[in-house]
Design an enzyme around this catalytic site. Structure first.
Site, PDB file in Angstrom:
ATOM      1  N   GLY A   1      27.979  49.268 -51.508  1.00 42.18           N
ATOM      2  CA  GLY A   1      27.986  48.342 -52.652  1.00 42.18           C
ATOM      3  C   GLY A   1      29.381  47.876 -53.051  1.00 42.18           C
ATOM      4  O   GLY A   1      29.555  47.322 -54.131  1.00 42.18           O
TER       5      GLY A   1
ATOM      6  N   SER B   1      37.838  51.676 -45.385  1.00 40.35           N
ATOM      7  CA  SER B   1      39.048  52.512 -45.320  1.00 40.35           C
ATOM      8  C   SER B   1      38.702  54.000 -45.250  1.00 40.35           C
ATOM      9  O   SER B   1      38.965  54.744 -46.189  1.00 40.35           O
ATOM     10  CB  SER B   1      39.994  52.222 -46.483  1.00 40.35           C
ATOM     11  OG  SER B   1      39.331  52.132 -47.726  1.00 40.35           O
TER      12      SER B   1
END
EC number: 2.7.1.25
Lengths: 264, 638
Positions: free
Chosen positions: B468, B537
């Site tokens: 999300g 990441s």
């Protein structure tokens, strides 16, 4: 840069490596001329501070002048001073000759302090020119779990690259003034105006060249009553620096045995 | 191994300076190294008064014929006994040069000593016995000199008295050794017939070698070119540490070459950031005035707050070292286990350390046998040339350009296992910032924050694919904009379409992707915008890098939606593809996502609506000083 500048820059480099690469270090302060220079160099390296504790492993048998010096400059230099006691003589290897046995208390005291604080690095003021086994030292010298030194298995060390990963639970000895000589120490002490214990200066034709415990340290014959005179004397003398240290002379290998077991 | 560097041009008593040349003398055992050195010391008047007479008397008393090599032995014994500082060097003088003879004794440790000694030499003398001629060891030594990059080699053919000073014999040896060295790319500077014992050809051309027209040994040494003194090379200050014991932020390190002074404009490599040296700090007196040169351990402060870390190299902006992830090195190997292609290592270049992989072994040689072994592995005490790939960019120089920064050591399991010289540097992914001078914005940060009602920030949303992040990022962007702010969305995938289109999905490329995102976001934040980064990441280290780059502007939000929920959502169909094996290097399946440990905010989108999550983010930005609660009166601040 002159000779003393070079020695100073090299020592500062070593101090900064030790502080940067190890987690928890302390500097061994024996109150003598070498470790006083060492503290001075550390303050140069860290811009006026000693950012780690100064450890005095105290046999309780130092000269009163030394204790006075410690109490005074420990405060004046704003040191994080930890005074650690040594175990009694009967806790020490009885096969050692008497003076060495007395000195070995310090090794035990050192081990106790290591266990207490969990240091992974101890900064010590030994020099190559003092004594043959010290000449073989590395700048970053690994010690085994028992604090012992394996002369035959020392890691390579060149181009100022040091091995800074002690095995789990073991520690490193760091020697920032290994490359200095006795004369360098005095010349630098004079140049930088570093305070000294007066026992180093001649009184009644005798002075101490090296300070240890009262019962096992003797003065040498000397008329040198200033640093200039000490430097002049060192140019002439054939007497080794540790001549007044009884433990060095008891048996041929007494000192080596002590060092292998973890003595400085 | 004491490596104290002496100044290259020491002042003489009368105030002039003489070039200093460092040499090694190598050659087969018993071909006369010590005799030549003894003779050289004598001929150049370098011996203390009475030393020679004393040794002659000692020899006579013991009924031994005098040997010139006794001189060297006597000096060596003196040095071994202690006291003197210079344990590895013998000095003498020619007409115009100060010669430092680097002594590399000890057969057992020959390689290590030869490498460390000869790697500092400007020139070498290779000695050959006229009777025995070129031997294996002669060739080995020639090879090692080549390996170490010693280009100035004078050959002396010694013991010419034993071949009746035969010009033919001399020519034979001269041709053979010249051919050997030429084959290695080394041209001898001279080939000299001598008798070290009798003195022919050492300092004088005697009648017995009247057919020889070239230089004597002393003349040949007098012609050697000194290395450029370290201070004359470009500034290299490798950063050892950053100290902040008080209000000063001091960058500490040792100047390896060149010099610096307050006011100098410098570049911090490999990042390429530019600053000025504000002060040179010291103790007990600070700041220090005047220029600080090579060899000094210094501390400097900079005129702006930049992220500097251990291992960075500070240089002058117009002469920076190269930044690279790839280099070739000539190494000597000391570890029991041979070094092989594909090995993972730790490389140290000064204080900088980087993980590295051996990409190729180009040469592997046993210097004892001189057989070029297979190019698969370099054994203990062997030498070779290798290509290394580094996981972090480093700044370095080829050792021919800078002997101090152009060398490295290799660590295995925390212990030094080898070392060597940087031969060449594969130019980095970024140009050397020769002409880069950052242009500052016309606006001050507070002018922008007064308008936007917020400070610049990097809001970093990390989490599994489909957790999300993008949805939240967009909602936040809309919310901030509506309130008059200046948010900018930096979506990882969007940037991969342009700025980062050259990057793939290897670990190194992913790190670089994150680094670039962080750089762009930080630039925006410094200019008052709120950069909202939405990127998986997965690596903790990469996110730590981003935090370092953005520094105090960084706010990390871990979108911690449970993995099952993410996979169920799968809006881009990535999980499905990955499960089918059609998507390599996909984060989400498996355990390669490293959960943040100290995020400023953790949000689980499976238990909150988008609006609730945006509220939470807004609240966090308020409490951490990014958003202002109240209007700031700009005028009051002027």
């Amino acid at each position: 840069m002159d000779h003393l500048d070079q020695l100073e820059a090299q020592s500062i480099y070593i101090f900064r490596e030790a502080f940067g690469r190890l987690k928890k270090i302390a500097l061994l302060w024996s109150l003598g001329k070498d470790s006083n220079v060492m503290i001075w160099l550390a303050r140069k390296a860290f811009f006026g501070r000693l950012p780690f504790p100064a450890l005095h492993v105290d046999t309780g048998k130092k000269f009163p002048e030394m204790y006075r010096f410690r109490d005074h400059y420990g405060k004046e230099w704003d040191l994080d001073l930890r005074v650690e006691p040594c175990p009694p003589i009967d806790a020490v290897d009885p096969t050692l000759p008497p003076a060495a046995r007395s000195a070995a208390r310090k090794t035990e005291g050192l081990k106790m302090a290591l266990g207490k604080y969990g240091f992974d690095g101890l900064i010590a003021g030994i020099r190559r020119d003092e004594e043959a086994t010290r000449a073989k030292e590395r700048v970053f010298s690994p010690r085994g779990l028992e604090g012992n030194w394996d002369v035959r298995d020392q890691p390579p060390e060149f181009w100022d690259h040091f091995n800074a990963s002690p095995p789990q639970g073991a520690h490193l000895r760091i020697h920032p003034i290994l490359h200095w000589t006795e004369a360098d120490i005095w010349a630098y002490t004079k140049r930088e105006n570093i305070p000294i214990i007066p026992l180093y200066l001649s009184q009644n034709g005798k002075r101490y060249r090296s300070l240890g415990d009262q019962d096992i340290t003797n003065p040498v014959n000397s008329t040198a009553s200033s640093i200039d005179e000490i430097l002049a004397e060192l140019e002439q003398t054939k007497v080794p620096e540790r001549a007044g240290r009884a433990l060095d002379h008891e048996t041929e290998d007494a000192f080596e045995r002590l060092r292998v077991a973890g003595y400085l | 191994m004491n490596m104290i560097v002496t100044p290259a041009s020491p002042a003489t008593p009368n105030g002039t300076t003489r070039p200093q040349v460092r040499i090694v003398i190598v050659g087969h055992v018993d071909h006369g190294k010590s005799t030549l050195v003894g003779r050289l010391l004598h001929e150049t008047g370098s011996l203390p008064d009475g030393k020679l007479e004393m040794l002659k008397a000692v020899s006579a008393r013991r009924g031994m014929p005098f040997e010139w090599s006794f001189l060297l032995d006597a000096l060596q014994t003196e040095r071994d006994q202690g006291i003197t500082i210079d344990t590895t060097q013998i000095r003498f003088r020619t007409n115009s040069r100060d010669i430092v003879l680097i002594d590399a004794p000890g057969h057992a440790e020959f390689l290590r000593n030869m490498i460390t000694g000869a790697s500092q030499a400007d020139g070498a003398v290779l000695i050959i016995d006229a009777l025995e001629g070129v031997r294996d060891q002669t060739r080995r030594h020639g090879y090692l000199l080549h390996l170490l990059g010693v280009k100035q080699v004078a050959i002396v053919v010694n013991k010419m008295d034993r071949v009746d000073f035969s010009a033919d014999r001399f020519k034979e040896i001269s041709d053979e050794i010249s051919a050997h060295l030429n084959g290695l790319g080394v041209t001898p500077t001279a080939v000299i017939p001598i008798s070290a014992r009798d003195g022919d050809g050492v300092a004088e051309r005697t009648d017995r070698i009247s057919w020889y027209k070239g230089p004597t040994v002393v003349e040949a040494l007098d012609q050697l070119e000194p290395a450029r003194p370290l201070e004359a090379l470009a500034l290299r200050l490798p950063v050892q540490a950053i100290y902040k014991f008080d209000d000063r932020r001091i960058v500490a390190g040792r100047i390896e070459s060149g010099s610096l002074i307050a006011g100098d404009e410098i570049v911090i490599m490999p990042a390429g950031k530019i600053a000025k040296i504000k002060t040179v700090e010291s103790w007990p007196v600070t700041p220090v005035a005047g220029r600080q040169g090579a060899g000094r351990s210094v501390g400097i402060t900079l005129d702006r707050e930049l992220f500097v870390e251990r291992g960075d190299i500070i240089a002058h902006a117009n002469a920076a070292p190269r930044e690279t992830r790839r280099l070739r090195a000539r190494i000597f190997w000391l570890h029991d286990k041979p070094l092989a292609k594909g090995d993972q290592l730790l490389v140290r270049c000064g204080p900088k350390e980087s993980r590295a992989t051996v990409v190729a072994i180009e040469k592997a040689v046993d210097p004892g046998e001189l057989s070029s072994t297979e190019n698969k592995a370099i054994g203990r005490n062997h030498v070779g040339e290798i290509d290394i790939s580094l996981s972090n960019p480093i700044a370095t120089d080829p050792y021919t350009e800078n002997p101090r920064t152009g060398r490295l050591v290799i660590e295995v399991s925390g212990r030094i296992a080898g070392g060597g010289l940087v031969l060449s540097v594969d130019a980095g992914q970024r140009a050397v910032p020769v002409d880069i001078v950052p242009v500052e914005s016309a606006l001050r940060p507070d002018e922008r924050s007064a308008r936007y009602q917020h400070n610049g920030a990097v809001v970093w949303l990390t989490g599994l694919p489909a957790s999300g992040k993008s949805t939240l990022a967009k909602a936040l962007e809309r919310r901030l904009f509506t309130n008059g702010g200046s948010p900018i969305l930096l979506d990882g995938d969007t940037l991969r379409a342009g700025l980062n289109s050259d990057l793939g999905f290897s670990a190194a490329d992913r790190s670089e992707n994150i680094r670039r995102l962080a750089e762009v976001a930080t630039h925006l934040a410094r200019n008052g915008h709120i950069a909202i980064v939405a990127a998986v990441s997965p690596a903790r280290e990469d996110r730590a890098t981003a935090r370092r780059i953005a520094d105090s502007a960084f706010r990390e939000i871990h979108v911690a939606t449970p993995a099952g929920v993410c996979e169920e959502r799968d809006p881009k169909g990535h999980y499905k593809k990955a499960r089918a094996g059609a998507l390599a290097s996909f984060t989400g399946i498996g355990n390669d996502y490293e959960t943040p440990q100290a995020a400023e905010l953790v949000i689980d989108t499976s238990t909150r609506t988008v609006a609730e999550a945006a509220d939470e983010i807004e609240q966090m930005l308020k409490t951490t000083g990014v958003l202002f609660d109240e209007v700031v009166d700009l005028a009051a601040n002027i």
